[in-house]
Write a protein that holds these residues in place. Structure first.
Motif, mmCIF file in Angstrom:
data_model
loop_
_atom_site.group_PDB
_atom_site.id
_atom_site.type_symbol
_atom_site.label_atom_id
_atom_site.label_comp_id
_atom_site.label_asym_id
_atom_site.label_seq_id
_atom_site.Cartn_x
_atom_site.Cartn_y
_atom_site.Cartn_z
ATOM 1 N N ALA A 85 -6.689 6.328 0.328
ATOM 2 C CA ALA A 85 -5.703 6.010 0.916
ATOM 3 C C ALA A 85 -4.894 4.730 0.472
ATOM 4 C CB ALA A 85 -6.511 5.007 2.240
ATOM 5 N N GLY A 86 -3.640 4.453 0.915
ATOM 6 C CA GLY A 86 -3.055 3.148 0.301
ATOM 7 C C GLY A 86 -3.756 2.021 0.457
ATOM 8 N N VAL A 87 -3.987 1.053 -0.458
ATOM 9 C CA VAL A 87 -4.464 -0.061 -0.410
ATOM 10 C C VAL A 87 -3.626 -1.139 -1.094
ATOM 11 C CG1 VAL A 87 -5.668 0.341 -2.628
ATOM 12 C CG2 VAL A 87 -6.811 -1.095 -1.008
ATOM 13 N N LEU A 96 3.216 -0.051 -6.144
ATOM 14 C CA LEU A 96 2.522 0.586 -4.903
ATOM 15 C C LEU A 96 1.146 0.898 -5.306
ATOM 16 C CD1 LEU A 96 5.468 2.895 -4.029
ATOM 17 C CD2 LEU A 96 4.758 0.803 -2.651
ATOM 18 N N SER A 97 0.071 0.610 -4.596
ATOM 19 C CA SER A 97 -1.203 0.980 -5.017
ATOM 20 C C SER A 97 -1.900 1.837 -3.923
ATOM 21 C CB SER A 97 -1.993 -0.126 -5.089
ATOM 22 O OG SER A 97 -1.687 -1.259 -4.092
ATOM 23 N N TRP A 98 -2.983 2.401 -4.318
ATOM 24 C CA TRP A 98 -3.719 3.342 -3.528
ATOM 25 C C TRP A 98 -5.233 3.316 -4.154
ATOM 26 C CZ3 TRP A 98 0.983 4.719 -5.444
ATOM 27 C CH2 TRP A 98 1.892 5.209 -4.723
ATOM 28 N N SER A 99 -6.211 4.069 -3.193
ATOM 29 C CA SER A 99 -7.511 3.660 -3.794
ATOM 30 C C SER A 99 -8.330 5.175 -3.334
ATOM 31 C CB SER A 99 -8.329 2.500 -3.110
ATOM 32 O OG SER A 99 -8.472 2.599 -1.851
ATOM 33 N N ARG A 100 -9.496 5.586 -3.874
ATOM 34 C CA ARG A 100 -10.229 6.630 -3.460
ATOM 35 C C ARG A 100 -11.696 6.340 -3.738
ATOM 36 N NH1 ARG A 100 -10.172 12.464 -6.768
ATOM 37 N NH2 ARG A 100 -11.154 10.983 -8.379
ATOM 38 N N ALA A 138 0.829 -1.220 -0.114
ATOM 39 C CA ALA A 138 -0.078 -0.121 -0.053
ATOM 40 C C ALA A 138 0.809 1.339 -0.076
ATOM 41 C CB ALA A 138 -0.982 -0.154 1.204
ATOM 42 N N GLY A 139 0.769 2.370 -0.980
ATOM 43 C CA GLY A 139 1.329 3.333 -0.987
ATOM 44 C C GLY A 139 1.255 4.358 0.073
ATOM 45 N N PRO A 140 2.300 5.094 0.458
ATOM 46 C CA PRO A 140 1.877 6.304 1.508
ATOM 47 C C PRO A 140 1.126 7.514 0.916
ATOM 48 C CG PRO A 140 4.147 6.388 0.453
ATOM 49 C CD PRO A 140 3.493 5.107 -0.059
#
Length: 231
Positions: free
Chosen positions: A174-176, A164-168, A144-146
């Motif tokens: 947030a990092g996910v 690295l991954s994020w979600s909205r 999960a990305g910062p």
């Protein structure tokens, strides 16, 4: 004459269908650019720009419907652009269409849509996803990305991760972790977008097509934020 008339009629009927398919993919590319711009421009909840500088490719999956993962574990669709050149040091490429499959994202129960952003951080990960399916967390290490433009990225998990991954969703960024899901190129969507058979390497590495107008936001934002690769 009747055969010619029938063929002509069939061609005229197919044309609107082809146009609609292309429009759908154009909309997906444009939406991906809008999502990426919103997140990269966020002053306090965005992605650290130093990670974008170090990335080889950026993947965006806009408006993934959570219900789609509940019914049959299906997939989301989006785009990927990579830095061009043999060592991934050139400008950002035209987008190749992507699919995200087989994921169970935990909190993703309900009807709201979620945007996903992924950074591919090294050449091995980039080449793997360009030529075949890539299992996140299996074929490539993931984390999960910062969060935050100024957030530190110097943790062991982040520094060792290939993806690295994020979600909205609903305003929450947030990092996910997407470990266990599969990312692959979507050649059918590429054909609809560009009007001919193309693989991801054709688009990203061989420069066989120009970027469509719908990719202007996506590429201009990345060029503004990270014009040059930093190892």
């Amino acid at each position: 004459m009747k055969k010619i008339a029938c063929l002509s009629l069939g061609f005229l009927l197919v044309l609107p269908m082809m146009a609609n398919a292309q429009d759908k993919e154009e909309d997906r590319v444009k939406e991906s650019g809008d999502v990426l711009r919103d997140i990269l421009e966020s002053p306090d909840k965005g992605i650290p720009h130093d990670l974008v500088h170090k990335s080889e490719c950026v993947v965006v999956y806009p408006s993934v419907k959570k219900a789609a993962f509940v019914v049959g574990g299906s997939y989301g669709r989006g785009v990927m652009t990579c830095r061009t050149g043999e060592d991934f040091s050139g400008p950002w490429s035209p987008p190749t269409m992507m699919a995200l499959e087989g994921a169970s994202f935990g909190f993703q129960i309900g009807g709201q849509a979620t945007d996903f952003i992924l950074l591919i951080m090294n050449e091995k990960g980039a080449k793997s996803v360009l030529k075949s399916k890539l299992k996140i967390g299996g074929d490539a290490s993931a984390a999960a990305g910062p969060v935050g433009r100024t957030a530190t990225a110097e943790t062991n998990a982040v520094m060792k991760a290939e993806i690295l991954s994020w979600s909205r969703a609903q305003g929450l960024f947030a990092g996910v972790s997407l470990t266990g899901s599969t990312m692959r190129t979507d050649d059918d969507a590429n054909k609809k977008l560009y009007g001919k058979e193309l693989t991801a390497p054709d688009i990203v590495a061989k420069h066989e097509v120009e970027a469509p107008p719908s990719a202007s936001t996506l590429l201009s934002e990345l060029t503004k934020v990270s014009p040059h690769h930093q190892n």
